[in-house]
Design an enzyme around this catalytic site. Structure first.
Site, PDB file in Angstrom:
ATOM      1  N   ASN A   1     -10.359  -0.665   0.301  1.00 39.28           N
ATOM      2  CA  ASN A   1      -8.897  -0.573   0.244  1.00 39.28           C
ATOM      3  C   ASN A   1      -8.394  -1.222  -1.051  1.00 39.28           C
ATOM      4  O   ASN A   1      -8.472  -2.437  -1.217  1.00 39.28           O
ATOM      5  CB  ASN A   1      -8.323  -1.301   1.469  1.00 39.28           C
ATOM      6  CG  ASN A   1      -6.812  -1.248   1.528  1.00 39.28           C
ATOM      7  OD1 ASN A   1      -6.147  -0.968   0.543  1.00 39.28           O
ATOM      8  ND2 ASN A   1      -6.261  -1.539   2.691  1.00 39.28           N
TER       9      ASN A   1
ATOM     10  N   HIS B   1      -3.521   6.899   1.847  1.00 42.82           N
ATOM     11  CA  HIS B   1      -3.915   5.563   1.415  1.00 42.82           C
ATOM     12  C   HIS B   1      -5.241   5.218   2.103  1.00 42.82           C
ATOM     13  O   HIS B   1      -5.412   5.469   3.299  1.00 42.82           O
ATOM     14  CB  HIS B   1      -2.827   4.551   1.795  1.00 42.82           C
ATOM     15  CG  HIS B   1      -3.310   3.143   1.739  1.00 42.82           C
ATOM     16  ND1 HIS B   1      -3.904   2.617   0.612  1.00 42.82           N
ATOM     17  CD2 HIS B   1      -3.329   2.155   2.673  1.00 42.82           C
ATOM     18  CE1 HIS B   1      -4.263   1.371   0.862  1.00 42.82           C
ATOM     19  NE2 HIS B   1      -3.927   1.062   2.101  1.00 42.82           N
TER      20      HIS B   1
ATOM     21  N   CYS C   1       0.812  -1.223   0.000  1.00 47.60           N
ATOM     22  CA  CYS C   1       0.000   0.000   0.000  1.00 47.60           C
ATOM     23  C   CYS C   1       0.842   1.268   0.000  1.00 47.60           C
ATOM     24  O   CYS C   1       0.311   2.369  -0.129  1.00 47.60           O
ATOM     25  CB  CYS C   1      -0.958  -0.008   1.180  1.00 47.60           C
ATOM     26  SG  CYS C   1      -1.985  -1.487   1.220  1.00 47.60           S
TER      27      CYS C   1
HETATM   28  O1  UT7 Z   1      -3.845  -1.295   3.607  1.00 46.28           O
HETATM   29  C1  UT7 Z   1      -2.968  -1.828   4.535  1.00 46.28           C
HETATM   30  C2  UT7 Z   1      -3.123  -1.204   5.851  1.00 46.28           C
HETATM   31  N1  UT7 Z   1      -4.232  -1.765   6.549  1.00 46.28           N
HETATM   32  C3  UT7 Z   1      -4.786  -1.088   7.536  1.00 46.28           C
HETATM   33  O2  UT7 Z   1      -4.396   0.018   7.802  1.00 46.28           O
HETATM   34  C4  UT7 Z   1      -5.868  -1.743   8.350  1.00 46.28           C
HETATM   35  C5  UT7 Z   1      -5.755  -1.312   9.798  1.00 46.28           C
HETATM   36  N2  UT7 Z   1      -6.730  -1.937  10.653  1.00 46.28           N
HETATM   37  C6  UT7 Z   1      -8.049  -1.613  10.623  1.00 46.28           C
HETATM   38  O3  UT7 Z   1      -8.477  -0.816   9.817  1.00 46.28           O
HETATM   39  C7  UT7 Z   1      -8.951  -2.204  11.663  1.00 46.28           C
HETATM   40  O4  UT7 Z   1      -8.176  -2.856  12.636  1.00 46.28           O
HETATM   41  C8  UT7 Z   1      -9.984  -3.227  11.083  1.00 46.28           C
HETATM   42  C9  UT7 Z   1     -11.027  -2.502  10.256  1.00 46.28           C
HETATM   43  C10 UT7 Z   1      -9.280  -4.259  10.242  1.00 46.28           C
HETATM   44  C11 UT7 Z   1     -10.711  -3.923  12.231  1.00 46.28           C
HETATM   45  O5  UT7 Z   1     -11.354  -2.969  13.063  1.00 46.28           O
HETATM   46  P1  UT7 Z   1     -11.120  -2.983  14.646  1.00 46.28           P
HETATM   47  O6  UT7 Z   1     -11.956  -1.921  15.200  1.00 46.28           O
HETATM   48  O7  UT7 Z   1      -9.651  -2.940  14.898  1.00 46.28           O
HETATM   49  O8  UT7 Z   1     -11.757  -4.375  15.051  1.00 46.28           O
HETATM   50  P2  UT7 Z   1     -11.070  -5.638  15.775  1.00 46.28           P
HETATM   51  O9  UT7 Z   1     -10.215  -6.387  14.816  1.00 46.28           O
HETATM   52  O10 UT7 Z   1     -10.470  -5.190  17.064  1.00 46.28           O
HETATM   53  O11 UT7 Z   1     -12.366  -6.481  16.086  1.00 46.28           O
HETATM   54  C12 UT7 Z   1     -13.375  -6.008  16.988  1.00 46.28           C
HETATM   55  C13 UT7 Z   1     -14.503  -7.022  17.004  1.00 46.28           C
HETATM   56  C14 UT7 Z   1     -14.037  -8.459  17.209  1.00 46.28           C
HETATM   57  O12 UT7 Z   1     -14.982  -9.114  18.012  1.00 46.28           O
HETATM   58  P3  UT7 Z   1     -14.688  -9.418  19.560  1.00 46.28           P
HETATM   59  O13 UT7 Z   1     -13.436 -10.230  19.570  1.00 46.28           O
HETATM   60  O14 UT7 Z   1     -14.523  -8.064  20.177  1.00 46.28           O
HETATM   61  O15 UT7 Z   1     -15.917 -10.147  19.991  1.00 46.28           O
HETATM   62  C15 UT7 Z   1     -14.060  -9.036  15.830  1.00 46.28           C
HETATM   63  O16 UT7 Z   1     -14.240 -10.426  15.822  1.00 46.28           O
HETATM   64  O17 UT7 Z   1     -15.196  -7.013  15.751  1.00 46.28           O
HETATM   65  C16 UT7 Z   1     -15.256  -8.344  15.239  1.00 46.28           C
HETATM   66  N3  UT7 Z   1     -15.202  -8.272  13.780  1.00 46.28           N
HETATM   67  C17 UT7 Z   1     -16.292  -8.134  13.017  1.00 46.28           C
HETATM   68  N4  UT7 Z   1     -17.598  -8.077  13.312  1.00 46.28           N
HETATM   69  C18 UT7 Z   1     -18.469  -7.938  12.299  1.00 46.28           C
HETATM   70  C19 UT7 Z   1     -14.103  -8.278  12.996  1.00 46.28           C
HETATM   71  N5  UT7 Z   1     -14.479  -8.175  11.700  1.00 46.28           N
HETATM   72  C20 UT7 Z   1     -15.831  -8.087  11.697  1.00 46.28           C
HETATM   73  C21 UT7 Z   1     -16.770  -7.949  10.670  1.00 46.28           C
HETATM   74  N6  UT7 Z   1     -18.075  -7.873  11.009  1.00 46.28           N
HETATM   75  N7  UT7 Z   1     -16.429  -7.875   9.369  1.00 46.28           N
END
Ligand code: UT7
Length: 340
Positions: free
Chosen positions: A295, A265, A117
Site C-alpha cells: 500500500n 487504491h 489514500c
Molecule cells: O490504505 C488505507 C486503507 N486501508 C485499508 O483498506 C486496510 C483495510 N484492512 C485490511 O486490509 C485488513 O483488515 C488487514 C490486512 C489490515 C488485516 O486483515 P484481517 O483479515 O482483517 O485481520 P485481523 O486484523 O482481523 O486479524 C486477524 C488475526 C488476529 O489474530 P487473532 O486475534 O484472531 O488471534 C491478528 O492478531 O491475524 C492476526 N494478525 C497477524 N498475524 C500474522 C494481524 N496481523 C498479522 C500479521 N501476521 N502481520
C-alpha cells in the site's frame, strides 16, 4: 485568458518511481511475528519498496513527474499547476513547491493536497476543475507517499502493509472531455479508524504570561505512527467503494460492463476482489501492483496506471474506473478514458 473553447480534460502522460531497496515478506518474518503465508493470503502483498534514510519524497515525486512529462512530450515550463497528493511531505509546509523548483516548472503554481489514500482521485478531480474552467491548460498531478517514515515497524498489524513510491499523470485541457464522471465523499465521524495523529507535549512559556497574567503553555511535539482498525476500514472499503464507482458510472452514463479496466487504491487484494465481484468485473480487467508495492497510499493508483500504460495493457481510449479510499475517512471514484 480563459480557453473556454476546450472545456474538457485528457490524461496524456504517466510516470512513476519507487525506491530501489525492496523488503520481502521473508524479511518481515525476521522482524515481527508474522509469516509470508499470512501476509500473502490476507493481503496479496509479497514485497514493498522502502526509501533509504537519504532518499526524499521530493526526489521521488520529481522523477515520477519528469517521466510523465516525457511521455506527454511536454516541458516542465509548459506546466501551469503542480498538485502533489501526499500525506508524508518532506516539509509540513508542503513539498510541492520544492518539486516545482527541482523540475524547473517556472510558470507553475504548486501546492500539496492531503487526502491520504484518496489523494490521487481527489487530485484528478481538482485538476479537472482548473482545466474545465479554462484557467489552466497543463497540470501535473503527482501522488507520492513515504509511508515507511510513519509506520511502527514493531506493529505487525500495520508494518506489513505499506510501501513507498510516487506516480504522476499529466492532464491537459482538451476539446474532448475524457473525465466522464466522479464521486467524492468524506465521513469524519469515522476518523479514528485510521490516523497519523499529532502528539503534543505541553511546554510552559514561563516566565512569559498571557496579557491577562495567566500562565501560558504551548503544545510541542511530533506525529505518532499509523494507527488503523483494519477490520473496520476493510468493511468501510468493501461497502463504500462499489457505491462510489456506481455513482461515478451513473454520472458518466456508463455501466460496469462498459469498462476496460478497474484500478482501485491498492490496500488489500481481498478488497480489490470483493469490489470487482460486486461490480461483476472479471479478474482480467483488474489492474494492480499490490504484490510488488504493498500500500503506497496516494501513489498506488498512478504507480499501477503507469505500469499498465507502459507495458501496453492500457490503450488510448480505454475506459477506466478508479477509486481511492482511506483515512478521513475519505473515498472517491472517477471514470475516465486514457489518452488524448
Ligand atoms: O490504505 C488505507 C486503507 N486501508 C485499508 O483498506 C486496510 C483495510 N484492512 C485490511 O486490509 C485488513 O483488515 C488487514 C490486512 C489490515 C488485516 O486483515 P484481517 O483479515 O482483517 O485481520 P485481523 O486484523 O482481523 O486479524 C486477524 C488475526 C488476529 O489474530 P487473532 O486475534 O484472531 O488471534 C491478528 O492478531 O491475524 C492476526 N494478525 C497477524 N498475524 C500474522 C494481524 N496481523 C498479522 C500479521 N501476521 N502481520
Amino acid at each position: 485568458m480563459l480557453n473556454q473553447e476546450l472545456g474538457g480534460v485528457a490524461l496524456v502522460g504517466t510516470g512513476s518511481a519507487a525506491p530501489q531497496a525492496v523488503l520481502d515478506n521473508g524479511g518481515l518474518e525476521r522482524r515481527v511475528e508474522t509469516s509470508d503465508e499470512w501476509i500473502t493470503t490476507r493481503t496479496g502483498i509479497r514485497r514493498r519498496h522502502l526509501a533509504a534514510p537519504g532518499e526524499s519524497l521530493t526526489d521521488l515525486a520529481e522523477l515520477a513527474g519528469r517521466r510523465a512529462l516525457e511521455m506527454a512530450q511536454m516541458e516542465a515550463a509548459d506546466l501551469d499547476l503542480i498538485l502533489l497528493a501526499t500525506s508524508t511531505p518532506d516539509d509540513l509546509f508542503g513539498s510541492a513547491a520544492r518539486v516545482q523548483g527541482q523540475l524547473g516548472a517556472t510558470r507553475a503554481v504548486a501546492f500539496d493536497l492531503t487526502a491520504a489514500c484518496s489523494g490521487f482521485v481527489f487530485g484528478l478531480v481538482t485538476a479537472a476543475q482548473f482545466l474545465r474552467t479554462g484557467v489552466f491548460r497543463n497540470v501535473l498531478l503527482i501522488g507520492a507517499d513515504l509511508m515507511s517514515r510513519w509506520v511502527d515497524w514493531d506493529d505487525r498489524r500495520t508494518c506489513i502493509l505499506f510501501g513507498d513510491g510516487a506516480g504522476a499523470v499529466v492532464i491537459r485541457a482538451s476539446d474532448r472531455d475524457r473525465l466522464l464522471g466522479f464521486e467524492m465523499r468524506s465521513d469524519g465521524t469515522q476518523n479514528s479508524s485510521l490516523t497519523l495523529n499529532f502528539q503534543a507535549q505541553a511546554r510552559s512559556l514561563e516566565p512569559a504570561t498571557a496579557t491577562d497574567g495567566s500562565p501560558l503553555a504551548v503544545a510541542l511535539g511530533t506525529y505518532q505512527t499509523v494507527a488503523m482498525n483494519g477490520p473496520e476500514v476493510y468493511r468501510f472499503a468493501v461497502r463504500r467503494v462499489p457505491e462510489a464507482i456506481e455513482k461515478a458510472l451513473f454520472k458518466a452514463n456508463r455501466t460496469a460492463a462498459d469498462l476496460d479496466w478497474l484500478l482501485l487504491h491498492q490496500a488489500n487484494q481481498r478488497i480489490v476482489d470483493a469490489v470487482a465481484q460486486r461490480l461483476e468485473i472479471p479478474p482480467e480487467k483488474v489492474l494492480g501492483n499490490l504484490c510488488e508495492h504493498g500500500n503506497t497510499s496516494a501513489a498506488s493508483i498512478p504507480l499501477a496506471l503507469d505500469a499498465a500504460v507502459r507495458d501496453g495493457r492500457v490503450k488510448p481510449g480505454d475506459a477506466i474506473a478508479t477509486a481511492g479510499f482511506g483515512a478521513g475517512l475519505s473515498w472517491g471514484a472517477a471514470v475516465f478514458e486514457w489518452g488524448a
